[in-house]
Motif scaffolding. Structure first.
Motif, PDB file in Angstrom:
ATOM      1  N   ALA A 107      54.906 -12.407  27.289  1.00  0.00           N
ATOM      2  CA  ALA A 107      55.993 -11.507  27.700  1.00  0.00           C
ATOM      3  C   ALA A 107      56.758 -11.071  26.464  1.00  0.00           C
ATOM      4  N   TYR A 108      56.510  -9.856  26.007  1.00  0.00           N
ATOM      5  CA  TYR A 108      57.158  -9.372  24.792  1.00  0.00           C
ATOM      6  C   TYR A 108      58.325  -8.455  25.127  1.00  0.00           C
ATOM      7  N   SER A 109      58.112  -7.511  25.987  1.00  0.00           N
ATOM      8  CA  SER A 109      59.175  -6.636  26.476  1.00  0.00           C
ATOM      9  C   SER A 109      58.642  -5.966  27.727  1.00  0.00           C
ATOM     10  N   PRO A 110      58.705  -6.665  28.848  1.00  0.00           N
ATOM     11  CA  PRO A 110      58.143  -6.103  30.079  1.00  0.00           C
ATOM     12  C   PRO A 110      58.733  -4.756  30.435  1.00  0.00           C
ATOM     13  N   GLU A 111      59.981  -4.530  30.031  1.00  0.00           N
ATOM     14  CA  GLU A 111      60.620  -3.248  30.339  1.00  0.00           C
ATOM     15  C   GLU A 111      59.926  -2.086  29.631  1.00  0.00           C
ATOM     16  N   SER A 112      59.341  -2.342  28.456  1.00  0.00           N
ATOM     17  CA  SER A 112      58.693  -1.245  27.730  1.00  0.00           C
ATOM     18  C   SER A 112      57.527  -0.683  28.537  1.00  0.00           C
ATOM     19  N   VAL A 113      56.685  -1.546  29.077  1.00  0.00           N
ATOM     20  CA  VAL A 113      55.535  -1.094  29.863  1.00  0.00           C
ATOM     21  C   VAL A 113      56.003  -0.532  31.205  1.00  0.00           C
ATOM     22  N   HIS A 155      47.282   3.976  25.397  1.00  0.00           N
ATOM     23  CA  HIS A 155      47.701   2.572  25.358  1.00  0.00           C
ATOM     24  C   HIS A 155      48.988   2.411  24.536  1.00  0.00           C
ATOM     25  N   GLN A 156      49.986   3.179  24.891  1.00  0.00           N
ATOM     26  CA  GLN A 156      51.249   3.139  24.160  1.00  0.00           C
ATOM     27  C   GLN A 156      52.388   2.546  24.983  1.00  0.00           C
ATOM     28  N   GLY A 157      52.058   2.001  26.152  1.00  0.00           N
ATOM     29  CA  GLY A 157      53.113   1.449  26.991  1.00  0.00           C
ATOM     30  C   GLY A 157      53.930   0.366  26.308  1.00  0.00           C
ATOM     31  N   PHE A 158      53.295  -0.399  25.442  1.00  0.00           N
ATOM     32  CA  PHE A 158      53.966  -1.493  24.737  1.00  0.00           C
ATOM     33  C   PHE A 158      54.732  -1.011  23.515  1.00  0.00           C
ATOM     34  N   PHE A 159      54.573   0.271  23.155  1.00  0.00           N
ATOM     35  CA  PHE A 159      54.945   0.743  21.826  1.00  0.00           C
ATOM     36  C   PHE A 159      56.419   1.121  21.726  1.00  0.00           C
ATOM     37  N   THR A 160      57.281   0.109  21.686  1.00  0.00           N
ATOM     38  CA  THR A 160      58.703   0.304  21.434  1.00  0.00           C
ATOM     39  C   THR A 160      59.141  -0.651  20.327  1.00  0.00           C
ATOM     40  N   GLU A 161      60.262  -0.360  19.720  1.00  0.00           N
ATOM     41  CA  GLU A 161      60.790  -1.225  18.654  1.00  0.00           C
ATOM     42  C   GLU A 161      60.989  -2.647  19.169  1.00  0.00           C
ATOM     43  N   GLU A 162      61.551  -2.732  20.373  1.00  0.00           N
ATOM     44  CA  GLU A 162      61.843  -4.055  20.930  1.00  0.00           C
ATOM     45  C   GLU A 162      60.567  -4.853  21.159  1.00  0.00           C
ATOM     46  N   ALA A 163      59.551  -4.188  21.704  1.00  0.00           N
ATOM     47  CA  ALA A 163      58.308  -4.885  22.006  1.00  0.00           C
ATOM     48  C   ALA A 163      57.577  -5.314  20.737  1.00  0.00           C
ATOM     49  N   LEU A 164      57.460  -4.418  19.774  1.00  0.00           N
ATOM     50  CA  LEU A 164      56.746  -4.760  18.538  1.00  0.00           C
ATOM     51  C   LEU A 164      57.447  -5.884  17.783  1.00  0.00           C
TER      52      LEU A 164
END
Length: 337
Positions: free
Chosen positions: A102-108, A298-307
């Protein structure tokens, strides 16, 4: 610990290096490789204690055996999914596999809802029209999400985050999962069977892992059970959808909208610039011809918070393994197929 980081892009290097620096003396010796880990590239990892990999790296039995024979002890996934790793072979070889659950569920979740809104209100088509000086509204008719029913398959952290957003839009949210949690109940998600979810949903969003049981979960049979004109969103794993069946459903208009951030054969496409290449995947090219299909790479995870979270958890996992500590993100025997 010497770590070979495969499939690394400039953004991976930036976030991993920053997280590694923050570890101070506990930091790792990171070596970045642009290529993906597979049968052709595994020799690059000779002499490393660990490899750090992503969704399209291939840790098959032969690759793992070759790596183990040269001293590899750890595999660190910088993602939640692990269908690209032969866990049975890793267990037999004594290789520990860790992930970022669970890295940033909100990003996806936000990306999934963004696909939904864009498909309904046709933002992508309207944007291009206005750039061309065309302000006509014909062909841009959408529908309200308020008062409609959303069906979520998979109610983990991302599924629950998606449900919160959809509830905020005024939707009725129904869901299916093997275990219906108290958190799902608290949000107000209604537990239903898959059959009911297919029949009752105006929008269906997939948030489950790819396993033997969920492979091609969306197929000719399940599509036939859905409402005519349903919207289908997949931000989870490409293999959940039978691409040929979906194309047939789009042609017959049984499927009204399709939003994908993942694709069954994405390993040959995503995360690379292929703008000057001929794409040989006929099914993918066919999907792009439909006006009611929206695909992101496949960019759903691609936010500053998630990375940032992915980098921190990935490296902390390796610290815990290297120091012989218990790691909560270890994929143990309970994950073996």
């Amino acid at each position: 610990m010497r770590v070979a980081v495969f499939g690394s892009k400039p953004y991976d290097q930036a976030f991993l290096s920053a997280a590694n620096q923050a570890l101070g003396e506990a930091g790792h010796d990171l070596h970045y490789f642009h290529v993906r880990l597979n049968r052709e590239t595994w020799e690059l990892a000779k002499g490393f204690e660990a490899v750090c990999v992503f969704v399209n790296d291939e840790l098959t039995a032969p690759v793992l055996a070759s790596l183990a024979s040269h001293g590899l002890r750890f595999v660190a996934l910088r993602c939640a999914g692990f269908n690209n790793v032969d866990l049975k072979m890793a267990d037999q070889l004594g290789i520990s596999v860790v992930r970022v659950p669970a890295y940033s569920p909100e990003s996806v979740a936000e990306h999934a809802v963004g696909l939904m809104l864009t498909l309904s209100r046709k933002y992508h088509r309207a944007f291009q029209r206005v750039r061309d000086g065309n302000f006509a509204l014909q062909g841009l008719l959408g529908f309200n999400f308020h008062g409609r029913t959303a069906g979520l398959i998979g109610l983990g952290k991302i599924g629950l985050a998606t449900a919160r957003i959809l509830k905020g839009l005024g939707m009725r949210v129904i869901g299916f999962d093997q275990v219906f949690s108290e958190a799902a109940k608290a949000i107000g998600i209604e537990p239903v069977s898959l059959e009911t979810l297919y029949a009752d949903s105006d929008v269906i969003s997939l948030h489950c892992p790819l396993t033997r049981d969920t492979f091609h979960l969306i197929n000719e049979y399940s599509l036939a059970q859905m409402r005519r004109g349903v919207m289908l969103i997949n931000t989870s794993r490409g293999g959940l959808i039978d691409t040929a069946a979906v194309i047939a459903a789009l042609k017959s208009e049984q499927l009204g909208y399709l939003g994908l951030d993942v694709y069954e054969q994405e390993g040959d496409l995503f995360f690379e610039d292929l703008s000057d290449k001929v794409i040989a995947d006929d099914a993918f090219e066919r999907l792009l011809t439909f006006p009611n299909v929206l695909i992101t790479g496949h960019q759903g995870f691609f936010t500053e918070e998630a990375l940032g979270s992915i980098a921190e958890v990935t490296l902390r996992n390796l610290v815990q393994l290297g120091q012989g500590e218990a790691c909560p993100n270890l994929l143990g025997s309970d994950y073996l197929a």
